[in-house]
Design an enzyme around this catalytic site. Structure first.
Site, mmCIF file in Angstrom:
data_model
loop_
_atom_site.group_PDB
_atom_site.id
_atom_site.type_symbol
_atom_site.label_atom_id
_atom_site.label_comp_id
_atom_site.label_asym_id
_atom_site.label_seq_id
_atom_site.Cartn_x
_atom_site.Cartn_y
_atom_site.Cartn_z
ATOM 1 N N CYS A 141 15.798 21.410 31.836
ATOM 2 C CA CYS A 141 14.435 21.556 32.349
ATOM 3 C C CYS A 141 14.325 22.793 33.238
ATOM 4 C CB CYS A 141 14.057 20.292 33.121
ATOM 5 S SG CYS A 141 12.381 20.333 33.745
ATOM 6 N N CYS A 144 11.830 22.595 36.124
ATOM 7 C CA CYS A 144 12.325 21.811 37.258
ATOM 8 C C CYS A 144 13.422 22.542 38.023
ATOM 9 C CB CYS A 144 12.930 20.497 36.776
ATOM 10 S SG CYS A 144 12.188 19.797 35.334
ATOM 11 N N ASP A 145 14.363 23.105 37.298
ATOM 12 C CA ASP A 145 15.605 23.565 37.934
ATOM 13 C C ASP A 145 15.747 25.080 38.022
ATOM 14 O OD1 ASP A 145 16.316 20.906 38.175
ATOM 15 O OD2 ASP A 145 17.371 20.863 36.267
HETATM 16 C C1 LIG Z 1 17.591 16.834 33.957
HETATM 17 C C2 LIG Z 1 16.095 16.700 34.055
HETATM 18 C C3 LIG Z 1 15.450 17.193 35.152
HETATM 19 C C4 LIG Z 1 14.077 17.077 35.274
HETATM 20 N N1 LIG Z 1 13.486 17.559 36.386
HETATM 21 C C5 LIG Z 1 12.147 17.445 36.537
HETATM 22 C C6 LIG Z 1 11.509 17.953 37.691
HETATM 23 O O1 LIG Z 1 12.140 18.510 38.600
HETATM 24 N N2 LIG Z 1 10.159 17.819 37.776
HETATM 25 C C7 LIG Z 1 9.421 17.223 36.788
HETATM 26 O O2 LIG Z 1 8.212 17.111 36.956
HETATM 27 N N3 LIG Z 1 10.001 16.753 35.669
HETATM 28 C C8 LIG Z 1 11.342 16.857 35.515
HETATM 29 N N4 LIG Z 1 11.937 16.404 34.371
HETATM 30 C C9 LIG Z 1 11.088 15.813 33.326
HETATM 31 C C10 LIG Z 1 10.680 14.376 33.720
HETATM 32 O O3 LIG Z 1 11.823 13.662 34.103
HETATM 33 C C11 LIG Z 1 9.967 13.686 32.576
HETATM 34 O O4 LIG Z 1 8.868 14.453 32.151
HETATM 35 C C12 LIG Z 1 9.476 12.297 32.980
HETATM 36 O O5 LIG Z 1 10.542 11.528 33.468
HETATM 37 C C13 LIG Z 1 8.819 11.574 31.825
HETATM 38 O O6 LIG Z 1 8.505 10.277 32.245
HETATM 39 P P1 LIG Z 1 8.322 9.088 31.183
HETATM 40 O O7 LIG Z 1 8.091 7.865 31.996
HETATM 41 O O8 LIG Z 1 7.344 9.468 30.151
HETATM 42 O O9 LIG Z 1 9.699 8.995 30.406
HETATM 43 P P2 LIG Z 1 11.178 8.758 30.917
HETATM 44 O O10 LIG Z 1 11.409 9.335 32.244
HETATM 45 O O11 LIG Z 1 12.031 9.224 29.785
HETATM 46 O O12 LIG Z 1 11.271 7.183 31.069
HETATM 47 C C14 LIG Z 1 11.245 6.360 29.948
HETATM 48 C C15 LIG Z 1 12.032 5.117 30.265
HETATM 49 O O13 LIG Z 1 11.904 4.194 29.187
HETATM 50 C C16 LIG Z 1 13.128 3.510 29.003
HETATM 51 N N5 LIG Z 1 13.158 2.987 27.644
HETATM 52 C C17 LIG Z 1 13.173 3.698 26.489
HETATM 53 N N6 LIG Z 1 13.156 2.856 25.428
HETATM 54 C C18 LIG Z 1 13.131 1.581 25.942
HETATM 55 C C19 LIG Z 1 13.087 0.275 25.341
HETATM 56 N N7 LIG Z 1 13.082 0.106 24.007
HETATM 57 N N8 LIG Z 1 13.061 -0.817 26.155
HETATM 58 C C20 LIG Z 1 13.085 -0.665 27.519
HETATM 59 N N9 LIG Z 1 13.114 0.561 28.129
HETATM 60 C C21 LIG Z 1 13.137 1.663 27.342
HETATM 61 C C22 LIG Z 1 14.165 4.593 29.277
HETATM 62 O O14 LIG Z 1 15.418 4.027 29.627
HETATM 63 C C23 LIG Z 1 13.529 5.363 30.421
HETATM 64 O O15 LIG Z 1 13.958 4.881 31.666
HETATM 65 C C24 LIG Z 1 13.311 16.465 34.237
HETATM 66 C C25 LIG Z 1 13.957 15.975 33.101
HETATM 67 C C26 LIG Z 1 15.343 16.071 33.010
HETATM 68 C C27 LIG Z 1 16.042 15.515 31.807
#
Ligand SMILES: Cc1cc2nc3c(=O)[nH]c(=O)nc-3n(C[C@H](O)[C@H](O)[C@H](O)COP(=O)(O)OP(=O)(O)OC[C@H]3O[C@@H](n4cnc5c(N)ncnc54)[C@H](O)[C@@H]3O)c2cc1C
Length: 318
Positions: A141, A144-145
């Site tokens: 990302c 982010c980083d």
């Molecule tokens: C290394 C890294 C650094 C980042 N840094 C930043 C940052 O500094 N700032 C920023 O704004 N964004 C950052 N991001 C991006 C940000 O983390 C994502 O955009 C955000 O988390 C998306 O949120 P979400 O809830 O859609 O999905 P996710 O965060 O992916 O959460 C989805 C969740 O669903 C769960 N899940 C999936 N399938 C199932 C299932 N069948 N049953 C039960 N649970 C399930 C997963 O385990 C997960 O916990 C970063 C991403 C990464 C990888």
């Protein structure tokens, strides 16, 4: 955070406890709906894999990814949401009366409305050092980083639009960006390739495949690479590696009811709704153009609100 099992039948079930799912839970529960979040792993989603979030509003000094996830979960719980970690929903179906049926390894749950917020995971290189240095020099990302690499040397890996665009973006911070790609040709659009080639801070390292990431125990110091045709090896001295070899949306659980696009993402309306009444999606699992915490939380809020409205309309029709 409670983990004492889920209620069998709820108004709104949310699959995924990342920023989208937890914010959807906050809105749904605060709006008076009996709400449960199922999370297969640790609460917080992808942000738990990063040390610091610097671009989520209201935290001028930044906040730890895990801490932010924990706060989001606690806030949803304070307003009445039930959060069940370490439960993976493996099957989602719909009964004739419209009720959704969610199945985990041991149990079946029922809900009048479902929000899919299962996110996405970056595709991994699966090379030595990658897991060890995740969050300590290995990143997926740049938004982010990137700012952590001001004046430093980094490698960007990949050959698609994301790799080229992010390599260009990262030149705002890094003094040198090695673009490592296993082919001479790029999948990315020519305009990106031309711009990257013209940029004095970007050096193309092709056709080289990454072999292993090395470090000093606390941070990345180098990337071992191998020439794809000659087999010769080299070491790039770097401070960080950004991997853009694709992402894997976690949409499998939706596939019995929805058809993901060719990349596995779920298409939604601006209110988070899908073609199935009562079924909503939010966050990184969708085709949303910006995949960040703030947009996932925003989409979660919209989906939570839309699910509440769906329940209200359903009640009026009865
Ligand atoms: C290394 C890294 C650094 C980042 N840094 C930043 C940052 O500094 N700032 C920023 O704004 N964004 C950052 N991001 C991006 C940000 O983390 C994502 O955009 C955000 O988390 C998306 O949120 P979400 O809830 O859609 O999905 P996710 O965060 O992916 O959460 C989805 C969740 O669903 C769960 N899940 C999936 N399938 C199932 C299932 N069948 N049953 C039960 N649970 C399930 C997963 O385990 C997960 O916990 C970063 C991403 C990464 C990888």
């Amino acid at each position: 955070v409670s983990n004492d099992g889920a209620d069998k039948a709820v108004d709104i079930a949310i699959i995924g406890g990342g920023p989208a799912g937890l914010t959807a839970a906050l809105y749904a529960a605060r709006g008076g709906a009996h709400t449960t979040v199922f999370e297969r792993g640790v609460l917080g989603g992808q942000i738990t894999t990063t040390d610091r979030i610097e671009n989520y509003p209201a935290f001028p000094e930044g906040i730890g990814g895990g801490e932010l996830g924990e706060l989001m979960a606690r806030q949803a719980e304070t307003h009445g949401a039930k959060i069940v970690p370490f439960v993976e929903i493996t099957k989602l179906t719909q009964l004739d009366d419209g009720t959704f049926e969610l199945t985990d390894e041991y149990d079946t749950h029922y809900a009048r409305s479902v929000i899919i917020a299962t996110g996405a995971v970056p595709k991994l290189l699966e090379i030595d050092g990658e897991a060890e240095y995740t969050g300590r020099g290995v990143s997926w990302c740049s938004t982010c980083d990137g700012a952590f690499y001001r004046g430093k040397v980094i490698a960007v890996i990949g050959g698609g639009n994301a790799a080229l665009e992010e390599a260009l973006f990262l030149t705002k911070f890094a003094r040198r960006v090695y673009l490592v790609h296993r082919r001479e040709a790029f999948r990315a659009e020519t305009v990106h390739v031309d711009r990257a080639q013209a940029h004095e801070a970007i050096e193309f390292v092709t056709p080289f495949a990454p072999l292993k990431i090395v470090g000093d125990g606390s941070k990345v110091t180098g990337l071992h690479i191998e020439h794809v045709e000659h087999g010769t090896t080299d070491v790039l001295e770097i401070d960080g590696v950004f991997e853009y070899v694709g992402t894997c949306p976690q949409s499998t659980v939706a596939e019995s009811l929805l058809t993901p696009d060719e990349y596995g993402y779920l298409d939604v309306q601006t209110d988070g709704s899908t073609d199935i009444p009562g079924l909503f999606c939010a966050g990184d699992v969708t085709t949303a153009p910006l995949k960040q915490v703030v947009t996932a939380a925003g989409a979660g809020a919209v989906a939570g609100f839309s699910a509440l409205r769906f329940l209200e309309q359903q009640a009026l029709q009865q």
